[in-house]
Design a protein around this motif. Structure first.
Motif: not given
Length: 130
Positions: A127-128, A74, A77, A124
């Motif tokens: 995603f996390l 992340a 990114w 991000a």
């Protein structure tokens, strides 16, 4: 957890983009060549460092368990997307495609730039949090 992560990443973005961005970075990050990329990458690295610090603090204070590899992914990114967006050509291209030339000429590019950064931060955060 998504809201907490997104908020911390957004605050990190604001800190890195405004009080921590130097005049040199702001003035040179979109220039061609090595000097432009050097300013750009140092600015993007500031984003990564600030967001990493806030994620570590968030994990400590809020009791999260963020696995290292997804967190590093992340952060990578965030750094890469920030660097690309700040080269300015993606924003200019979008504004041409969206037929926003008048708005671009009157300060609209800064708003589109910030929206692109926030959208990347949301990716991000999603995603996390997944």
């Amino acid at each position: 957890m998504l809201g907490d992560i997104a908020f911390l990443l957004y605050v990190g973005h604001l800190i890195a983009d405004f009080p921590l961005q130097t005049d040199h970075q702001a003035g040179h990050k979109a220039l061609p060549g090595v000097a432009g990329w050097r300013a750009n990458i140092s600015h993007a690295a500031t984003h990564v460092a600030v967001c990493a610090t806030l994620l570590v603090l968030g994990a400590a204070v809020l009791g999260w368990s963020l696995p290292a590899l997804p967190a590093l992914t992340a952060l990578l990114w965030i750094g890469v997307t920030h660097a690309v967006i700040d080269r300015r050509w993606p924003v200019a291209a979008w504004m041409r495609l969206a037929r926003q030339s008048t708005w671009a000429a009157n300060g609209g590019a800064a708003h589109v730039d910030q929206t692109a950064h926030i959208a990347a931060l949301l990716v991000a955060a999603l995603f996390l949090a997944a």
